[in-house]
Motif scaffolding. Structure first.
Motif, PDB file in Angstrom:
ATOM      1  N   SER A 225       0.829  -1.206   0.000  1.00 35.63           N
ATOM      2  CA  SER A 225       0.000   0.000   0.000  1.00 35.63           C
ATOM      3  C   SER A 225       0.862   1.254   0.000  1.00 35.63           C
ATOM      4  O   SER A 225       0.571   2.227  -0.712  1.00 35.63           O
ATOM      5  CB  SER A 225      -0.929  -0.008   1.221  1.00 35.63           C
ATOM      6  N   THR A 226       1.949   1.250   0.772  1.00 38.35           N
ATOM      7  CA  THR A 226       2.862   2.399   0.787  1.00 38.35           C
ATOM      8  C   THR A 226       3.542   2.570  -0.562  1.00 38.35           C
ATOM      9  O   THR A 226       3.657   3.682  -1.090  1.00 38.35           O
ATOM     10  CB  THR A 226       3.912   2.206   1.893  1.00 38.35           C
ATOM     11  N   ILE A 227       4.001   1.456  -1.143  1.00 40.90           N
ATOM     12  CA  ILE A 227       4.653   1.515  -2.454  1.00 40.90           C
ATOM     13  C   ILE A 227       3.675   2.009  -3.513  1.00 40.90           C
ATOM     14  O   ILE A 227       4.013   2.820  -4.379  1.00 40.90           O
ATOM     15  CB  ILE A 227       5.223   0.132  -2.821  1.00 40.90           C
ATOM     16  N   ALA A 228       2.426   1.515  -3.448  1.00 39.50           N
ATOM     17  CA  ALA A 228       1.421   1.915  -4.441  1.00 39.50           C
ATOM     18  C   ALA A 228       1.144   3.408  -4.384  1.00 39.50           C
ATOM     19  O   ALA A 228       0.949   4.059  -5.410  1.00 39.50           O
ATOM     20  CB  ALA A 228       0.132   1.122  -4.225  1.00 39.50           C
ATOM     21  N   PHE A 275      -9.832   3.212  -6.173  1.00 42.60           N
ATOM     22  CA  PHE A 275      -9.573   1.861  -5.698  1.00 42.60           C
ATOM     23  C   PHE A 275      -8.545   1.874  -4.565  1.00 42.60           C
ATOM     24  O   PHE A 275      -8.700   1.176  -3.555  1.00 42.60           O
ATOM     25  CB  PHE A 275      -9.058   0.985  -6.848  1.00 42.60           C
ATOM     26  N   GLY A 276      -7.473   2.645  -4.748  1.00 45.15           N
ATOM     27  CA  GLY A 276      -6.458   2.708  -3.708  1.00 45.15           C
ATOM     28  C   GLY A 276      -6.991   3.256  -2.404  1.00 45.15           C
ATOM     29  O   GLY A 276      -6.674   2.745  -1.319  1.00 45.15           O
ATOM     30  N   LEU A 277      -7.834   4.295  -2.494  1.00 45.98           N
ATOM     31  CA  LEU A 277      -8.438   4.850  -1.284  1.00 45.98           C
ATOM     32  C   LEU A 277      -9.337   3.827  -0.612  1.00 45.98           C
ATOM     33  O   LEU A 277      -9.356   3.703   0.625  1.00 45.98           O
ATOM     34  CB  LEU A 277      -9.223   6.116  -1.648  1.00 45.98           C
ATOM     35  N   SER A 278     -10.067   3.070  -1.418  1.00 47.78           N
ATOM     36  CA  SER A 278     -10.939   2.036  -0.850  1.00 47.78           C
ATOM     37  C   SER A 278     -10.124   0.962  -0.142  1.00 47.78           C
ATOM     38  O   SER A 278     -10.515   0.472   0.924  1.00 47.78           O
ATOM     39  CB  SER A 278     -11.786   1.406  -1.964  1.00 47.78           C
TER      40      SER A 278
END
Length: 598
Positions: A225-228, A275-278
Motif C-alpha cells: 500500500s505504501t509503495i502503491a 480503488f487505492g483509497l478504498s
C-alpha cells in the motif's frame, strides 16, 4: 480454479478490447492499402500493437513478481520463491514478445509481409541498424539473461529486479519521447511513468495471485500500500509532465485524438486512485479477517481490470501521432550569465522522484524521534536542496556547454552534498526509528549488512568518477545523452556517500575503521580533487559535449573549472579534518555504535 481462469480471461479481454478501440480511434492502424505501393499486410498492422501489448504485460508482471519477492515477501519465504519462479516465466514471455515485435517491426519498416520477410532471412538483419529494433534487441537480450538467473539459488534479488526494470526502458528512447524537442524532459517523464506503472500494476497482480490465501498477506499488503501510493504520485507527476511536453494548448486535450485518449487514460488513473483509497479504508488495516480478505480480492480484481484497460490505452496512445506542440520546439539556449544559474529552471521528473524518496523517508523517521538533533535534520535537507539546485537550476541547463558550471555541479554532487547528507546520520536515524516488527524490518541492521567499506573499494569510489569523466571519452557522452548523464550524476553522489560515510564517522559502520585510515582516505580525496583541478588548469582543452553557449571561451572556462576543483571542495573537507582531530576514543565510538543500533 475455474473462477480464477475466467477472471484472468476477462481482464485480458478488457485490455485487448481497449487496445483495438484505441488503435481505431487514434489512427494507429492502417485500414486500407494504397494500390501500387508496398504494404506490410494486416498481420503486421494488427500483430505489432498486440505484440507490444503482450510485451508490456510480461514486463509489468515480471517487475511486479520480483518486487514482491525482493521487497514485499519475507526473505526465504515460500511466496518469495514462488514469485521468483513466476518472474522467470514472465521474462521468457517478454523475450518471446520482443522477438516477435522485432520481426513485425522490420516487416512494417521495409515494408513487406511477414511471410515474404521470413523467406529472405537476410533481411531480418536490416533491423540491427534501426533504433526501434535495436531497442527491441536490447530488451530481448536482457530478458534472455533474466530467465536463467531466476532459477539460480541465492542470486541477489535486487540484481534481478534491476534487470527487469531496465528491460522496459530502451523503447522509451525511440518512441514519442525521443522525437520531442524537449527530449530530456520527455524521456525522463516516460522512464518515471513506466517504472511507476510497472511497480504498481505488477505489484498488485503479484499480491493478488501469490498472497491472497497466504497468512503473510497481513504483512505484505501494508507494505505494498505504501509503495502503491508512491507509484501513484510518480505516475501522476510524470504523466502531467509528458502531456505538457506533447500538447501546446489545453484545447489539444479535446480537439485531437491524442488528447482524447490522454483524457481517457487520466480517467482510469482517477478510478485507480478511488480503488487505492478504498483499499486503505476497507482492507489494509483489517486484512486478517476472512470477510475483509474477500473484499480485498474483489477490489483487487476490479483494480487489475482497470489497469489492463489503462495499458491498452497506453499502447494505443503510443501509436497515435501527438499534435504539433509548441513545447516540442527546442529553442536555442539563451546566452550564459552567472545570474542564469539561479533564474533558469528545468524539471527532471526522474530526479525529482529520486530526491523525494529520501526526503520523505527522513521526515518520517524524524517524526518518530522527537528528540532527534535539529542540526542533523538541517544538514540532511541542505544536502538534498543543493542536489536539487544543481540538477534543476541553471547548472542543469549550462553544465554541458560551460565547463566551470559542470565543475561546480561535479563538486556539489560528489563532495559537498554527500558530506552534508552523511552528517545527517541517516543510518542512525533508520536504526532508532525502526525495529524488526516495522513495516520493512530493522532498516539500520539491513544497511549495515552491506559489506562495501573495504579500503580498496573506497579508494576506487573516490578515484573512479574523475578518471572516468576526464580520462576517457565518457565526458562528451554524459553531457549529450540523458541516460548517461543521469548515471554519471548517480555515480558522483553514490561514490561520495560511500567515501564520506566512512570519513565522517557519524553513522555506524559494518566494520571497524581506524581514525588513521580515515585520515588517509580523506587525504586521498583531497589529493584527487587538487590533482583534477591542476590537470584542468594546465592541460589541453577537452572536447565539449555540446556546442558552447554564445560568448563562452571554452579554454578560459576550463581553467576556471580547474580553479573550482581546487577551491570549492576545501571547506567541507576542512570540516571533516577538524572532526577527525577531535574524534572520541575507540571505546566511546563502540558505545555510540551500540546506542545507534539499540
Amino acid at each position: 480454479m475455474k473462477a480464477r481462469t475466467s477472471t484472468t480471461v476477462a481482464i485480458a479481454a478488457a485490455g485487448l478490447i481497449t487496445l483495438v478501440a484505441a488503435l481505431q480511434f487514434g489512427g494507429g492502424m492502417i485500414e486500407t492499402e494504397i494500390p501500387g505501393l508496398p504494404s506490410a499486410g494486416p498481420l503486421t498492422n494488427w500483430g505489432l500493437p498486440v505484440a507490444r501489448f503482450w510485451m508490456d504485460v510480461c514486463a509489468v508482471a515480471c517487475i511486479g513478481t520480483l518486487l514482491a519477492a525482493v521487497v514485499l515477501a519475507p526473505s526465504g519465504s515460500p511466496e518469495s520463491s514462488a514469485c521468483t519462479r513466476a518472474a522467470g516465466w514472465w521474462a521468457l514471455g517478454l523475450a518471446a514478445g520482443a522477438a516477435v515485435s522485432y520481426v513485425l517491426t522490420v516487416s512494417s519498416m521495409i515494408p513487406m509481409p511477414v511471410a515474404n520477410l521470413l523467406a529472405f532471412p537476410d533481411l531480418l538483419g536490416f533491423g540491427a541498424s534501426i533504433p526501434q529494433t535495436q531497442a527491441l534487441l536490447i530488451v530481448l537480450a536482457t530478458a534472455t539473461v533474466l530467465v536463467p538467473i531466476t532459477i539460480v539459488p541465492r542470486f541477489p534479488g535486487w540484481i534481478r529486479l534491476a534487470l527487469a526494470a531496465f528491460a522496459i526502458l530502451p523503447p522509451a528512447y525511440v518512441g514519442h519521447a525521443a522525437s520531442s524537442g524537449a527530449h530530456d524532459v520527455a524521456v525522463s517523464a516516460m522512464v518515471s511513468h513506466l517504472l511507476g506503472v510497472s511497480a504498481w500494476v505488477g505489484g498488485l497482480a503479484a499480491v493478488l495471485v501469490h498472497f491472497r490465501r497466504s497468512e503473510r498477506l497481513a504483512t505484505v499488503l501494508p507494505r505494498f500500500s505504501t509503495i502503491a501510493l508512491c507509484c501513484f504520485a510518480a505516475v501522476a507527476l510524470s504523466g502531467l509532465v509528458g502531456a505538457w511536453v506533447r500538447l501546446s494548448t489545453p484545447a489539444d486535450l479535446w480537439q485531437t485524438s491524442y488528447g482524447l485518449l490522454l483524457l481517457a487514460k487520466t480517467a482510469t488513473l482517477g478510478l485507480l486512485a478511488w480503488f487505492g483509497l478504498s483499499h486503505r479504508r476497507r482492507t489494509v488495516l483489517g486484512i486478517a479477517e476472512r470477510s475483509v480478505r474477500h473484499t480485498f480480492v474483489r477490489l483487487a480484481a476490479g483494480e487489475v481490470t482497470v489497469m489492463a484497460v489503462a495499458m491498452g490505452l497506453a499502447v494505443g496512445l503510443s501509436t497515435t501521432p501527438p499534435p504539433v506542440s509548441g513545447h516540442e520546439s527546442a529553442a536555442p539556449p539563451p546566452s550564459f550569465t552567472p545570474i542564469a544559474l539561479i533564474t533558469e529552471f528545468r524539471l527532471d521528473p526522474t530526479v525529482l522522484l529520486l530526491l523525494a524518496l529520501p526526503a520523505i523517508g527522513y521526515l518520517i523517521g524524524v517524526r518518530r524521534l522527537p528528540s532527534w538533533p535539529a542540526g542533523r535534520t538541517l544538514s540532511w535537507y541542505a544536502g538534498l536542496a543543493l542536489i536539487a539546485l544543481v540538477l534543476f537550476g541553471g547548472g542543469a541547463g549550462y553544465a554541458g556547454t560551460v565547463p566551470y558550471v559542470h565543475a561546480v555541479q561535479h563538486v556539489v554532487l560528489s563532495v559537498i552534498a554527500p558530506v552534508l547528507l552523511c552528517l545527517g546520520a541517516p543510518i542512525t536515524l533508520a536504526a532508532q526509528a525502526t525495529t524488526a516488527a516495522s513495516q520493512y524490518g530493522h532498516l539500520g541492521s539491513r544497511m549495515l549488512a552491506w559489506r562495501i567499506t573495504h579500503p580498496a573499494v573506497l579508494l576506487l569510489a573516490g578515484a573512479l568518477p574523475g578518471i572516468l569523466l576526464y580520462g576517457t571519452a565518457w565526458l562528451p557522452w554524459s553531457l549529450s545523452d540523458w541516460a548517461a548523464r543521469l548515471a554519471t550524476q548517480a555515480l558522483f553522489v553514490c561514490s561520495g556517500l560511500l567515501v564520506f560515510w566512512v570519513v565522517a564517522g557519524v553513522d555506524p559502520l559494518p566494520r571497524a575503521f581506524p581514525a588513521t585510515a580515515r585520515a588517509w582516505l580523506l587525504a586521498a580525496v583531497a589529493v584527487g580533487q587538487l590533482g583534477l583541478g591542476a590537470a584542468l588548469m594546465l592541460g589541453p582543452q577537452l572536447a565539449p559535449g555540446r556546442p558552447p553557449s554564445p560568448g563562452v571561451d571554452l579554454l578560459a572556462d576550463q581553467r576556471l573549472a580547474g580553479a573550482v576543483f581546487l577551491l570549492l571542495p576545501l571547506p567541507p573537507l576542512a570540516v571533516l579534518a577538524v572532526r577527525l582531530t577531535g574524534r572520541p576514543s575507540g571505546r566511546a565510538r563502540a558505545a555510540l555504535r551500540t546506542d545507534a543500533l539499540a
